[in-house]
Design an enzyme around this catalytic site. Structure first.
Site, short mmCIF file in Angstrom:
data_model
loop_
_atom_site.label_atom_id
_atom_site.label_comp_id
_atom_site.label_asym_id
_atom_site.label_seq_id
_atom_site.Cartn_x
_atom_site.Cartn_y
_atom_site.Cartn_z
N ASP A 1 30.22 54.13 48.13
CA ASP A 1 30.08 52.84 47.16
C ASP A 1 30.81 51.79 47.87
OD1 ASP A 1 29.19 51.84 44.87
OD2 ASP A 1 30.74 52.69 43.44
N LEU B 1 41.24 46.38 33.47
CA LEU B 1 40.69 45.73 34.66
C LEU B 1 39.42 45.80 35.04
CD1 LEU B 1 43.96 46.48 37.23
CD2 LEU B 1 43.32 44.54 36.10
N GLY C 1 33.70 51.17 33.90
CA GLY C 1 32.44 51.73 34.49
C GLY C 1 31.75 52.94 33.59
N SER C 2 30.81 53.55 33.99
CA SER C 2 30.31 54.36 33.16
C SER C 2 31.22 55.78 33.25
CB SER C 2 28.83 54.82 33.59
OG SER C 2 28.15 53.83 34.50
N PHE C 3 32.03 55.84 34.20
CA PHE C 3 32.87 57.22 34.55
C PHE C 3 34.25 56.86 34.32
CE2 PHE C 3 28.99 56.95 37.21
CZ PHE C 3 28.41 58.05 36.54
N VAL D 1 37.76 53.99 32.68
CA VAL D 1 38.43 52.74 32.30
C VAL D 1 39.60 52.57 33.19
CG1 VAL D 1 38.91 51.43 30.26
CG2 VAL D 1 37.33 53.06 29.90
N VAL D 2 39.70 51.31 33.71
CA VAL D 2 40.95 50.86 34.43
C VAL D 2 41.75 50.02 33.88
CG1 VAL D 2 41.62 50.23 36.60
CG2 VAL D 2 39.53 51.68 36.57
N LYS E 1 43.48 54.49 35.96
CA LYS E 1 41.96 54.90 35.69
C LYS E 1 42.03 56.44 34.67
CE LYS E 1 38.46 54.27 38.56
NZ LYS E 1 37.55 54.85 39.65
P1 ADP Z 1 35.19 51.67 38.46
O1 ADP Z 1 34.57 50.84 39.53
O2 ADP Z 1 35.01 52.82 38.33
O3 ADP Z 1 35.41 50.92 37.06
P2 ADP Z 1 37.75 50.97 40.28
O4 ADP Z 1 38.32 52.00 40.81
O5 ADP Z 1 36.54 50.27 41.33
O6 ADP Z 1 36.76 51.63 39.04
O7 ADP Z 1 38.69 49.96 39.46
C1 ADP Z 1 38.04 48.94 38.79
C2 ADP Z 1 38.74 47.75 39.04
O8 ADP Z 1 40.08 47.85 38.73
C3 ADP Z 1 38.59 47.18 40.34
O9 ADP Z 1 37.38 46.54 40.58
C4 ADP Z 1 39.96 46.30 40.77
O10 ADP Z 1 39.75 45.08 40.16
C5 ADP Z 1 41.04 46.90 39.91
N1 ADP Z 1 41.59 48.02 40.57
C6 ADP Z 1 41.35 49.23 41.05
N2 ADP Z 1 42.37 49.76 41.61
C7 ADP Z 1 43.20 48.94 41.72
C8 ADP Z 1 44.72 48.67 42.58
N3 ADP Z 1 45.05 49.89 43.11
N4 ADP Z 1 45.20 47.67 42.41
C9 ADP Z 1 44.74 46.35 41.89
N5 ADP Z 1 43.57 46.50 41.20
C10 ADP Z 1 42.71 47.68 41.14
#
Ligand code: ADP
Ligand code: MG
Length: 353
Positions: free
Chosen positions: A168, A28, A31-33, A35-36, A55
């Site tokens: 943020d 999904l 980022g630098s910190f 992967v989701v 994550k």
């Molecule tokens: P990062 O910005 O550090 O990569 P995020 O926590 O913002 O991590 O998550 C990255 C992306 O994953 C989000 O922009 C969103 O699209 C998706 N995401 C994160 N958490 C959820 C959640 N609980 N349900 C659905 N999508 C999510």
């Protein structure tokens, strides 16, 4: 004593997971910190494909777990539903990772929705659950945007009342929760909990310059460093009053308001250009408007028209969020009491919260 028992009972009865419990699905974000991924539970074939989010985070994951645990106890409806977080250190090659698990809230962030040509009507459909067959126009758009702003400020008020500053806030970190039909905040990786001094020293490189308020350091550099372990609960509220660190998020939320009102400011480049213009105007948004209005495109004029509805209370609210000095910005609570929100918004399921 009560708190101790409660924490114990919660730990004991809540599910705890390990690496092998999860089946990885679609990526999904990266980022630098961390992967989701979208994930599902390996031992629960009945569960829908990917009804959880994982994550895999670097060392900042520890702070993010702390923040999510705290949010779940204090202001759960503000953020995505956190399930579990743990340190994953089984693989020999790579460094230790923190794994964080949330419920999958939905497919769309506010960034996705705002980028659509249908915005804000696409959000109206999501919130109401039905397509409204009504004539389109400024009034209706304003009502939708007002509802979104109310939900964002409501979530922020929850965080700030808990002592957490997000740092943020941006459309990418606001997710539409399909179950509650409201927007929730995600990504507490850069957040700071001032009441207990967690992640107190801002890592300014974590901040997104597009949405960051002019004060890059949330607390003035004169304030002494808070301890990095959760102890100084008596001191921190004083620092909070002194520096109003929550107003950093308010500035970012103001920029989101601006982008919703002006389609021309929704792209990264146009927002960066806006920030440059505003800086040139010494962060005086009234001066920015004056410099633009004489040679304004019809599209930009339409944005001002939207904010000028009902005697200009939208513009009034925007002005009191996007201000150079933190002290002059409204708090989330005060913003929710602003006359801009007097009119009824969309009928939402907020009574469920
Ligand atoms: P990062 O910005 O550090 O990569 P995020 O926590 O913002 O991590 O998550 C990255 C992306 O994953 C989000 O922009 C969103 O699209 C998706 N995401 C994160 N958490 C959820 C959640 N609980 N349900 C659905 N999508 C999510
Ligand atoms: Mg993010």
């Amino acid at each position: 004593f009560d708190m101790f028992v409660l924490a114990f009972v919660e730990r004991f009865f809540r599910p705890s997971y390990k690496k092998d419990d999860f089946v990885l699905g679609k990526k999904l974000g990266e980022g630098s910190f961390g992967v989701v991924y979208r994930v599902s539970l390996a031992n629960k074939p009945s569960s829908k494909e990917g009804d959880l989010v994982l994550k895999k985070a670097t060392e900042y994951g520890a702070v993010e777990i702390w923040m999510n645990e705290r949010v779940r106890r204090a202001c759960a409806s503000s953020c995505a539903d956190f399930v579990y977080g743990f340190l994953e250190s089984s693989s020999k090659k790579s460094a230790a990772e923190y794994w964080l698990i949330w419920r999958f809230e939905g497919d769309a962030t506010l960034a996705d929705l705002v980028q659509s040509r249908e915005f804000p009507y696409n959000v109206e459909t999501l919130i109401l659950g039905v397509v409204q067959d009504l004539p389109k126009g400024l009034e209706r758009e304003n009502r939708i945007i007002q509802t979104i702003m109310r939900q964002i400020l409501f979530a922020l008020d929850g965080l700030h009342s808990t002592g957490i500053v997000h740092r943020d806030i941006k459309p990418q970190n606001i997710i539409f929760s399909e179950e509650s039909r409201t927007f929730k905040i995600i990504d507490l990786g850069a957040a700071t909990d001032l009441r207990v001094g967690i992640n107190y020293i801002p890592k300014e490189f974590l901040l997104d310059p597009r949405y960051a308020a002019p004060e890059q350091y949330i607390m003035s550099t004169q304030t002494p460093s808070a301890p990095s372990v959760p102890v100084a609960t008596a001191l921190s509220p004083v620092l909070w009053q002194l520096n109003l660190p929550d107003r950093f998020d308010i500035y970012s939320a103001g920029l989101i308001f601006l982008q919703m009102a002006f389609p021309g400011l929704r792209s990264d480049n146009s927002l960066i250009q806006f920030n440059r213009q505003l800086k040139r105007c010494d962060y005086d948004i009234v001066a920015w408007r004056k410099s633009l209005e004489p040679r304004c495109s019809p599209e930009l004029r339409r944005g001002f028209e939207l904010l000028d509805l009902d005697g200009g209370i939208g513009w009034e609210l925007l002005k009191s969020m996007v201000r150079y000095t933190a002290r002059q910005r409204l708090s989330a609570k005060a913003a929710l009491a602003h006359p801009y929100f007097d009119k009824e918004g969309l009928l939402t399921l907020s009574f469920m919260q």
